[in-house]
Design an enzyme around this catalytic site. Sequence first.
Site, PDB file in Angstrom:
ATOM      1  CE  LYS A  55      23.906  52.027  -7.343  1.00 20.24           C
ATOM      2  NZ  LYS A  55      25.151  51.252  -6.989  1.00 20.24           N
ATOM      3  CB  SER A  56      17.208  49.847  -3.418  1.00 14.29           C
ATOM      4  OG  SER A  56      16.581  50.308  -4.582  1.00 14.29           O
ATOM      5  CB  THR A  59      26.575  46.927  -1.519  1.00 13.16           C
ATOM      6  OG1 THR A  59      26.542  46.694  -2.935  1.00 13.16           O
ATOM      7  CG2 THR A  59      27.945  46.564  -0.978  1.00 13.16           C
ATOM      8  CD1 TRP A  60      25.060  49.292   5.169  1.00 16.07           C
ATOM      9  CD2 TRP A  60      23.200  50.418   4.653  1.00 16.07           C
ATOM     10  NE1 TRP A  60      24.656  49.954   6.305  1.00 16.07           N
ATOM     11  CE2 TRP A  60      23.512  50.656   6.010  1.00 16.07           C
ATOM     12  CE3 TRP A  60      22.083  51.042   4.103  1.00 16.07           C
ATOM     13  CZ2 TRP A  60      22.730  51.467   6.827  1.00 16.07           C
ATOM     14  CZ3 TRP A  60      21.313  51.856   4.912  1.00 16.07           C
ATOM     15  CH2 TRP A  60      21.632  52.063   6.252  1.00 16.07           C
ATOM     16  CG  HIS A 117      19.221  44.013  -8.575  1.00 17.70           C
ATOM     17  ND1 HIS A 117      19.150  44.526  -7.296  1.00 17.70           N
ATOM     18  CD2 HIS A 117      20.470  44.308  -9.031  1.00 17.70           C
ATOM     19  CE1 HIS A 117      20.308  45.107  -6.992  1.00 17.70           C
ATOM     20  NE2 HIS A 117      21.110  44.985  -8.023  1.00 17.70           N
ATOM     21  CB  SER A 147      21.941  55.793  -6.851  1.00 13.99           C
ATOM     22  OG  SER A 147      23.020  54.943  -6.531  1.00 13.99           O
ATOM     23  CG  PHE A 241      28.490  56.175   3.487  1.00 15.89           C
ATOM     24  CD1 PHE A 241      27.862  55.508   2.449  1.00 15.89           C
ATOM     25  CD2 PHE A 241      29.355  57.216   3.183  1.00 15.89           C
ATOM     26  CE1 PHE A 241      28.091  55.884   1.124  1.00 15.89           C
ATOM     27  CE2 PHE A 241      29.582  57.589   1.870  1.00 15.89           C
ATOM     28  CZ  PHE A 241      28.945  56.923   0.839  1.00 15.89           C
ATOM     29  CG  MET A 244      29.542  50.103   4.405  1.00 20.44           C
ATOM     30  SD  MET A 244      29.443  48.323   4.111  1.00 20.44           S
ATOM     31  CE  MET A 244      28.355  48.278   2.687  1.00 20.44           C
ATOM     32  N   GLY A 257      25.167  57.465  -0.800  1.00 16.86           N
ATOM     33  CA  GLY A 257      24.362  56.802   0.218  1.00 16.86           C
ATOM     34  C   GLY A 257      23.469  57.716   1.028  1.00 16.86           C
TER      35      GLY A 257
END
Length: 291
Positions: A55-56, A59-60, A117, A147, A241, A244, A257
Amino acid sequence: MATIFDLGENDCYTLPGEWRHMDRLYSDSIRRDVVENPEILQVRSDDCFVVTYPKSGTTWTLEMTRLVMNYGVTSTKQHNILPFLELKVDKKSRDSTLYDGFSMTEKMESSRLVKSHLPVGALTKDLFTEGCKIIVVARNPKDVAVSFYYFYKSEKESFGDYDGDFHHFLRMFMNGKVLYGDWFTHVLEWWQCCRDNKNILFLKYEDMKKDPRSATARIADYLGYDLNDDVIDKITEHCSFKNMKKAPAIESTVRKGIVGDWKNYFTVAENEAFERIYNEKMKGTGLSFEW
């Protein structure tokens, strides 16, 4: 001395098939052989790994990197085949398939873009000596905790039926009793690795949010892709964002985000206790985050 984050053994949520390695927790959705014997991964010199604590902005960053490597050509189908190295999970409830990130990685043609991760010590040493590219992204731990809590509640394939509230989850998070273990240990080990190895790109999520175009340009420069301004702009816009969230292959992994969402969840007492721990653990590291 008792603190607001004290957690008894009976207060800990047990992950499905929970097991431990190097003082970190894993579930049965994580391949044990990949974690305990990282040398089974045969790296290639043109591999690129995006490594984060969960959660950092994973994906982005993956999408940004994928488009850089494709000179701005977009395809959501390609995103679907990016392997998550250590994840192996039965996704029959979604698409009647068994997801095995390690097998996918082995079968991929070069140049491979891979997500993980895992901590520094659970990845093959060859990754740091064979000329591979490694992009490490870190996010402020308060927003990570929020998140990650929602991820625990939504991803039942990996986390089971967790039904605790945020304040319970925060206590687990602060004691490292969550998947992948303690945020501070994970991030600071990677931070030190990046300082020792100049061939690793370290990015902060908050900086990327503040200036996503510069983040795209930094990734392109690091990977050796000479992209013109129009392509950089196209990638940046595609990875905004709002876009996405619209992509079917991506939207389920993206929540808000934003930077500072933690303010809607932490109590005053939790924030004060968190700050004391944060300041103590981060002192002298040279690493800081925006809240």
